[in-house]
Design a protein around this motif. Structure first.
Motif, short mmCIF file in Angstrom:
data_model
loop_
_atom_site.label_atom_id
_atom_site.label_comp_id
_atom_site.label_asym_id
_atom_site.label_seq_id
_atom_site.Cartn_x
_atom_site.Cartn_y
_atom_site.Cartn_z
N MET A 76 0.82 -1.27 0.07
CA MET A 76 0.03 0.06 -0.23
C MET A 76 0.80 1.17 0.05
N LEU A 77 0.88 2.01 -0.91
CA LEU A 77 1.69 3.44 -1.12
C LEU A 77 1.04 4.29 -0.29
N ASP A 78 -0.39 4.41 -0.39
CA ASP A 78 -1.03 5.57 0.42
C ASP A 78 -1.96 4.93 1.28
N PRO A 79 -1.39 4.82 2.78
CA PRO A 79 -2.26 3.97 3.74
C PRO A 79 -3.76 4.78 3.96
N LEU A 80 -3.67 6.06 3.72
CA LEU A 80 -4.98 6.74 3.87
C LEU A 80 -6.11 6.29 2.95
N VAL A 81 -5.90 5.75 1.65
CA VAL A 81 -7.06 5.30 0.74
C VAL A 81 -7.59 4.26 1.34
N ALA A 82 -8.97 4.21 1.39
CA ALA A 82 -9.68 3.19 1.88
C ALA A 82 -9.69 1.92 1.04
N VAL A 83 -9.47 0.83 1.85
CA VAL A 83 -9.37 -0.45 1.24
C VAL A 83 -10.90 -1.06 0.98
N PRO A 84 -11.02 -1.46 -0.14
CA PRO A 84 -12.34 -2.10 -0.50
C PRO A 84 -12.82 -3.38 0.33
N GLU A 85 -14.06 -3.15 0.76
CA GLU A 85 -14.80 -4.55 1.43
C GLU A 85 -14.21 -5.70 0.88
N GLY A 86 -13.98 -6.75 1.71
CA GLY A 86 -13.56 -7.99 1.30
C GLY A 86 -12.37 -8.21 0.58
N THR A 87 -11.29 -7.12 0.62
CA THR A 87 -10.09 -7.28 0.31
C THR A 87 -9.24 -8.21 1.14
N PRO A 88 -8.56 -9.12 1.00
CA PRO A 88 -7.62 -9.98 1.67
C PRO A 88 -6.48 -9.14 2.19
N MET A 89 -6.40 -8.85 3.37
CA MET A 89 -4.99 -8.41 3.90
C MET A 89 -3.95 -9.41 4.50
N ARG A 90 -2.86 -9.15 4.28
CA ARG A 90 -1.78 -10.01 5.02
C ARG A 90 -1.31 -9.26 6.40
N ILE A 91 -1.33 -10.03 7.07
CA ILE A 91 -0.91 -9.90 8.66
C ILE A 91 0.03 -10.58 9.09
N PRO A 92 1.46 -9.92 9.03
CA PRO A 92 2.54 -10.55 9.65
C PRO A 92 2.21 -11.09 11.04
N THR A 93 2.54 -12.15 11.55
CA THR A 93 2.64 -12.40 12.73
C THR A 93 3.37 -11.90 13.80
N LYS A 94 3.06 -11.88 15.05
CA LYS A 94 3.71 -11.35 16.09
C LYS A 94 5.37 -12.04 16.07
N GLU A 95 5.23 -13.36 16.04
CA GLU A 95 6.30 -14.27 16.11
C GLU A 95 7.47 -13.60 15.02
N ARG A 96 6.84 -13.50 13.69
CA ARG A 96 7.61 -13.16 12.67
C ARG A 96 8.38 -11.75 12.79
N LEU A 97 7.65 -10.69 13.52
CA LEU A 97 8.07 -9.41 13.56
C LEU A 97 9.02 -9.31 14.71
N SER A 98 8.68 -10.26 15.74
CA SER A 98 9.82 -10.45 16.56
C SER A 98 11.14 -10.99 16.24
N ALA A 99 11.09 -12.12 15.45
CA ALA A 99 12.30 -12.58 14.79
C ALA A 99 13.14 -11.45 13.94
N GLU A 100 11.99 -10.71 13.25
CA GLU A 100 12.89 -9.69 12.41
C GLU A 100 13.11 -8.47 13.05
N GLY A 101 13.07 -8.48 14.47
CA GLY A 101 13.65 -7.38 15.41
C GLY A 101 12.47 -6.08 15.26
N ILE A 102 11.33 -6.36 14.89
CA ILE A 102 10.50 -5.16 14.80
C ILE A 102 9.47 -5.06 15.98
N LEU A 103 9.29 -6.02 16.68
CA LEU A 103 8.35 -6.12 17.74
C LEU A 103 8.95 -6.91 18.87
N ASN A 104 8.85 -6.46 20.20
CA ASN A 104 9.18 -7.27 21.16
C ASN A 104 8.26 -7.98 21.56
N VAL A 105 7.96 -9.28 21.48
CA VAL A 105 7.06 -10.09 22.14
C VAL A 105 7.11 -10.71 23.60
#
Length: 107
Positions: free
Chosen positions: A78-107
């Motif tokens: 998403m280049l512009d996070p302010l643009v509305a996402v259409p209903e029913g659009t599949p969104m990828r959500i990285p897991t907390k564990e993945r973000l922790s392994a990549e050093g982005i989130l402390n779980v």
């Protein structure tokens, strides 16, 4: 500003980019790297209605902080996070564990 350390917010999308102090009051950030890319471990979530919830609210629900909205934007190209996402659009959500392994989130 020369010689001072610049403190970024804890979950800043620029946390892993270099900071260059050019002397005086001139400080520049290096180019932002694509910190999070799609991965097979990402959860798929369907947007229930256009633009609701916002990316910051999704990040708060999945990660416990709205500051990681940029992770969801990045992994979904998403280049512009302010643009509305259409209903029913599949969104990828990285897991907390993945973000922790990549050093982005402390779980």
């Amino acid at each position: 500003m020369a010689g001072q350390r610049i403190e970024l917010p804890q979950y800043s999308m620029f946390a892993k980019t270099p900071i260059y102090d050019l002397g005086g009051d001139t400080v520049v950030f290096g180019l932002m790297q694509p910190v999070v890319v799609p991965d097979a471990t990402d959860e798929l979530w369907l947007m229930p209605s256009a633009g609701v919830p916002r990316l910051d609210l999704l990040a708060n629900d999945f990660y416990g902080t709205p500051q990681l909205w940029w992770v969801i934007a990045s992994v979904n190209n998403m280049l512009d996070p302010l643009v509305a996402v259409p209903e029913g659009t599949p969104m990828r959500i990285p897991t907390k564990e993945r973000l922790s392994a990549e050093g982005i989130l402390n779980v």
